[in-house]
Design a protein around this motif. Structure first.
Motif, short mmCIF file in Angstrom:
data_model
loop_
_atom_site.label_atom_id
_atom_site.label_comp_id
_atom_site.label_asym_id
_atom_site.label_seq_id
_atom_site.Cartn_x
_atom_site.Cartn_y
_atom_site.Cartn_z
N TRP A 37 5.47 -26.35 56.99
CA TRP A 37 4.92 -25.32 56.40
C TRP A 37 5.79 -24.64 55.33
CZ3 TRP A 37 2.60 -22.87 61.58
CH2 TRP A 37 1.46 -23.38 61.72
N HIS A 40 5.65 -26.79 52.13
CA HIS A 40 4.60 -26.56 51.39
C HIS A 40 4.53 -25.18 50.71
CE1 HIS A 40 2.02 -30.23 51.71
NE2 HIS A 40 2.55 -30.35 53.00
N ILE A 41 5.15 -24.22 51.47
CA ILE A 41 5.11 -22.86 50.69
C ILE A 41 6.08 -23.08 49.38
CG2 ILE A 41 6.26 -20.88 50.89
CD1 ILE A 41 5.15 -20.66 53.54
N PHE A 298 2.70 -19.14 63.18
CA PHE A 298 2.54 -19.32 61.77
C PHE A 298 3.05 -17.86 61.21
CE2 PHE A 298 0.94 -20.27 57.78
CZ PHE A 298 0.09 -19.25 57.18
N TRP A 302 5.78 -17.80 58.32
CA TRP A 302 5.34 -17.05 57.06
C TRP A 302 6.36 -16.07 56.62
CZ3 TRP A 302 0.26 -13.81 56.86
CH2 TRP A 302 0.15 -13.76 54.97
N PHE A 303 6.74 -15.17 57.55
CA PHE A 303 7.51 -14.04 57.26
C PHE A 303 8.92 -14.40 56.68
CE2 PHE A 303 4.25 -11.51 58.29
CZ PHE A 303 4.18 -10.86 59.29
N ARG A 304 9.42 -15.36 57.65
CA ARG A 304 10.77 -15.95 57.26
C ARG A 304 10.97 -16.47 55.81
NH1 ARG A 304 14.16 -20.86 59.86
NH2 ARG A 304 16.09 -20.47 58.62
N TRP A 305 9.85 -17.26 55.31
CA TRP A 305 10.11 -17.95 54.11
C TRP A 305 9.65 -16.97 52.71
CZ3 TRP A 305 13.45 -21.76 53.85
CH2 TRP A 305 13.69 -22.52 54.99
N THR A 306 9.22 -15.69 52.96
CA THR A 306 8.74 -14.81 52.06
C THR A 306 9.78 -13.63 51.85
OG1 THR A 306 6.63 -15.06 52.84
CG2 THR A 306 6.97 -13.40 51.28
#
Lengths: 341, 398, 154
Positions: A37, A40-41, A298, A302-306
């Motif tokens: 994930w 792909h981000i 998820f 999501w939070f980690r990579w934003t």
């Protein structure tokens, strides 16, 4: 079931092995999910070649790679504490799985003070991190360990207080009881009984607070200052290699799974899904729970990579000045609504 | 900001939350191998808990002796070497040097070459600021903007490569213009290195992608509350400090110093005919330095779009002899490198090689302010400040 | 920038979510290779017939990574009674790609068009000494030199 025919000790051993195995399996899948994930981000592909197709064997290859690395204990390190720290951390994480209900009657041990036990034993991993930071004999690790200790202690309180509101609303501390409380009908529309998980029936503030606090407990971005790679080169983990590093690594991901399991059980309804009878839930329960766990995971990824990292003092002021008053307000509101309705 | 209380024993800091007794300080060595010091920079810090009491940068780990090498190389060879000073913006390093040699020789570059130089300089400026804008959040902890910005930067690199042959080190400037052909000889098989077909379309495409990158970075980073909380009010450089320490480039412009060599030195490159703004901000904190660079990307995109519509035709290089002999003299020419002001002081005594080349690099002066600005900061703040100064060690140590 | 506190964070989340569903831009080397522009400076190719071992490239190289050895050979005069002509035969022409800066000065100063750029870049070795390409290998690279690209119309 077949309980009576099997001696207690054997049954205990089987349960322990099943819990450990399931947890490791889910942790490995989680590692793969995070790699894919996050890739792909970032417009990349992630693991591709290991295992022949889509790189599914990548976490296994990483585990083998770590296991065959040289096991170093630095000269300046406090030997016994250094060796013991990873196991303390991982024991605290594994032990939380004992109380998570997977089906209506499938749970390793249905403890009555379920939430209480959960919170108590998961603080053991904090101790492991402090031991690791102190005993490494390295200034960077010391700074990382002390930062981690302060952060974890500060965020225990919102965690506990959010769960207090859940306990008030469910009327029980045991996790199976909480899931059954969410299964009860709240109101009927026509001839359909509607029952809502706690996140939708009044615990939305608690859900948000618990999500943020659990991110801090797990040392995940945006709260991963103890492991700040761009500042302190791995913080309290700097001196670890080989098997011990694998334990920490797995412990972090297992902790993610355990926190996600707690959130799914307490706020999202656990193994229960509207419209299914108890018999179906006995074997479909694990899959439903797994789906909810992966939804929460998820969110974590999501939070980690934003978002970037929050600074130390901002982190503390967020906990003490914002989250704790919010949870106290949440408790008062829940108690009032429970008494009124 | 810490101040002593009435008894003079305890330091009380501004937030009112922390009261620290004066204790012993611990010496912490940050670097030279460190993920966030942009290279091999060593900072010897004395920390008190997490607050920095004293900071001393120790540089020189990347010293490659460019100025000494230049004493034994011809001007064409030196051009190839100085591409590598500030390796993120390769082309911009050459411009000032070549202008200095041209001034000594009294040669004027052709208009077409000047416009091509301008386009390439602005492309490297966009590329450099994209690297900064994406590695700054990486130091703060967000890993995603890096990948996105580099994805868009590939288009710019491809454009530069299609024209000059090199992505980072184009080595494209020649005295009197740009490189006209792959060789300069008697036979007729020379390959002209003029703009390849499809260049304008490729540049337009790269600019569109750069706008996309800017928008994505704005959405992900600039409006992000965590970035603002980490960077606003951190590492404030006042106007007087910026002028006194010789800070230049976007760092100075973020402190209110309206100093942009593109508009002040008008015989260097033809910026006079183009319409763009010089971005300045007032407060001089790290967030403003970040903001100035993001907005400068958009200004540079405007410049490039205007420039490719107005490239004059003509030869690529003025008539210069094959073997370059520069008449005796001294000259100092400075240009707006994406990191700041970059200048070359050349002393020539006739002959093919210079007598002395002194390189005034932007990052060397920019990091001199670290020991002043870092006192009293926390270590994460130090990382945020260092990242916002945007230096590379090749530029510091040469 | 943010009207509602936290809206910046949510916008960031939204942009990351959109990126999750787009196709990645990775080019899966070695199965796929990207197109290299014809002018890319990958490797230098040698045309032996044109080389007169004038040593200009060797002298102008900033790293002095070109090694040339040649000997003179006498040839017959073009007309009977004319003077004896000499010709240089190339013994050794090595380029050490471990030192080469890929600056292009040698290709540029060669007066006889004996050196060409080729965009080929896949010649990594396990031993550094194998990075010294001798004149046979340099002549092999000549096959990969592309045609020059068409120029832009002004």
């Amino acid at each position: 079931m077949i309980v009576a025919a099997v001696p207690f000790a054997l049954w205990l051993a089987i349960k322990a092995v099943v819990v450990l195995g399931a947890m490791l399996g889910v942790a490995l899948v989680l590692i793969y999910a995070e790699l894919k994930w996050s890739a792909h981000i970032q417009s990349r592909v992630g693991p591709w070649y290991v295992g022949g197709r889509w790189g599914w064997a990548h976490p296994l290859a990483e585990a083998v790679k770590f296991l065959q690395k040289e096991d170093l204990v630095p000269d300046a390190a406090d030997d016994k504490v250094f060796r013991l720290a990873p196991y303390v951390m991982i024991a605290g994480t594994f032990a939380t799985f004992v109380v998570i209900p997977i089906g209506p009657s499938v749970v390793a041990r249905n403890l009555d003070p379920g939430i209480f036990y959960l919170l108590a034993i998961s603080s053991l991993s904090t101790l492991g991190i402090l031991m690791a930071g102190w005993s490494s004999g390295n200034k960077y690790s010391l700074i990382g360990g002390v930062r981690a200790g302060a952060q974890l202690i500060a965020y225990e309180l919102p965690l506990v207080l959010a769960l207090v509101a859940v306990a008030i609303q469910a009327g029980t501390l045991s996790l199976s009881g909480i899931v059954s409380a969410q299964a009860q009908t709240l109101f009927t529309v026509g001839s359909v009984d509607i029952s809502l998980p706690f996140v939708l029936s009044g615990q939305i503030i608690g859900f948000m607070v618990f999500l943020i606090a659990s991110l801090a407990e797990l040392n995940r971005t945006p709260f991963d200052l103890p492991l700040a790679e761009s500042e302190l080169t791995m913080g309290y983990l700097t001196e670890y290699s080989g098997l011990r590093f694998t334990m920490f690594f797995l412990g972090e991901y297992a902790g993610m799974v355990s926190m996600a399991a707690v959130i799914s059980t307490v706020y999202l309804g656990g193994y229960w899904m509207p419209g299914l009878s108890e018999n179906i839930l006995d074997w479909a329960g694990p899959f439903i729970l797994l789906a909810k766990i992966f939804f929460v995971l998820f969110l974590y990824i999501w939070f980690r990579w934003t978002w970037p990292r929050v600074r130390e003092d901002q982190l503390q002021s967020l906990a003490w000045k914002w989250l704790i008053p919010l949870t106290l307000f949440n408790i008062v509101a829940t108690a009032t609504l429970k008494v009124v309705f | 900001m810490t101040q002593l209380d009435k008894r003079g024993l305890v330091e009380v800091s501004d937030g009112g939350v922390s009261i620290e007794l004066k204790g012993e300080t611990m010496t912490l060595n940050i670097g030279p191998q460190h993920p966030s010091t942009h290279g091999v920079l060593r900072l010897v810090a004395e920390v008190d808990g997490e607050r920095i009491a004293k900071l001393e940068p120790a540089i020189g780990y990347m010293h490659r002796g460019k100025e000494k090498l230049a004493e034994a190389r011809t001007y064409a060879q030196i051009t190839a070497l100085i591409n590598r000073i500030d390796w993120v913006s390769g082309f911009a390093n050459e411009v000032a040097f070549i202008r200095a040699v041209e001034k000594l020789m009294g040669v004027e570059p052709t208009p077409r070459a000047q416009m091509i130089r301008l386009i390439l300089t602005e492309l490297t400026r966009i590329s450099n600021h994209l690297v900064f804008a994406s590695s700054y959040p990486l130091e703060l902890g967000a890993a995603t903007p890096l990948m996105w910005a580099f994805r868009e930067r590939e288009h710019i690199m491809d454009v530069i490569e299609s024209l000059t042959g090199g992505r980072f080190h184009p080595n494209f400037n020649r005295v009197g213009g740009v490189k006209p052909a792959a060789g300069g000889g008697k036979t007729q098989k020379k390959v002209s290195l003029d703009l390849p077909s499809g260049f304008y379309a490729a540049v337009e495409n790269a600019m569109d992608r750069a706008v996309v990158a800017c928008d994505e970075l704005d959405q992900l980073v600039t409006g992000n509350e965590i970035v603002q909380a980490r960077a606003k009010g951190v590492g404030i450089i006042s106007y007087d400090d910026a002028v006194a320490y010789g800070i230049s480039g976007p760092n100075a412009r973020a402190s209110g110093v309206n100093f942009d060599l593109r508009t002040q030195e008008d015989d260097l490159l033809p910026y006079a005919g183009l319409d763009f703004d010089v971005i300045t901000r007032d407060s001089g904190d790290s967030f403003d330095r970040y903001l100035v660079r993001i907005l400068e990307i958009r200004e540079s995109i405007k410049i490039v779009r205007q420039a490719i519509g107005s490239v004059p035709s003509g030869p690529l290089q003025a008539k210069v002899p094959r073997v370059l002999k520069v008449p005796p003299g001294t000259v100092y020419v400075r240009a707006e490198n994406p990191k700041g002001e970059m200048g070359y002081y050349i002393v020539s005594q006739g002959g093919r090689m210079p007598y002395r080349v002194k390189i005034r690099s932007a990052s060397f002066s920019n990091i001199s302010i670290l020991s002043k600005v870092a006192v009293g900061q926390l270590i994460p703040d130090l990382v945020a400040t260092m990242g916002s100064l945007d230096f590379v060690l090749g530029d510091v140590d040469r | 920038m943010a009207q509602i506190p936290g809206i910046g964070l949510v916008k960031g989340l939204w942009s990351t979510l959109k990126a999750l569903f787009k196709k990645p831009v990775t080019i899966m080397w070695p199965d796929e290779k990207e197109l290299i522009t014809p002018r890319a400076r990958g490797v230098i190719a040698l045309d032996i017939e044109n080389c007169t071992s004038c040593m200009l490239c060797s002298r102008e190289c900033p790293d002095w990574c070109i090694y040339i050895e040649a000997h003179k050979v006498e040839m017959e005069p073009s007309k009977p009674g004319g003077r004896v002509r000499t010709k240089n035969i190339l013994d050794r022409f090595d380029i050490d790609y471990g030192l080469c800066m890929y600056c292009g000065i040698c290709v540029e100063v060669c007066p006889f068009d004996a050196l060409y750029w080729s965009p080929d870049y896949e010649y990594s070795e396990y031993k550094i000494s194998n990075l010294l390409h001798d004149k046979e290998r340099l002549t092999d690279w000549l096959a990969t030199v592309p045609d020059p690209p068409a120029l832009e119309k002004s």
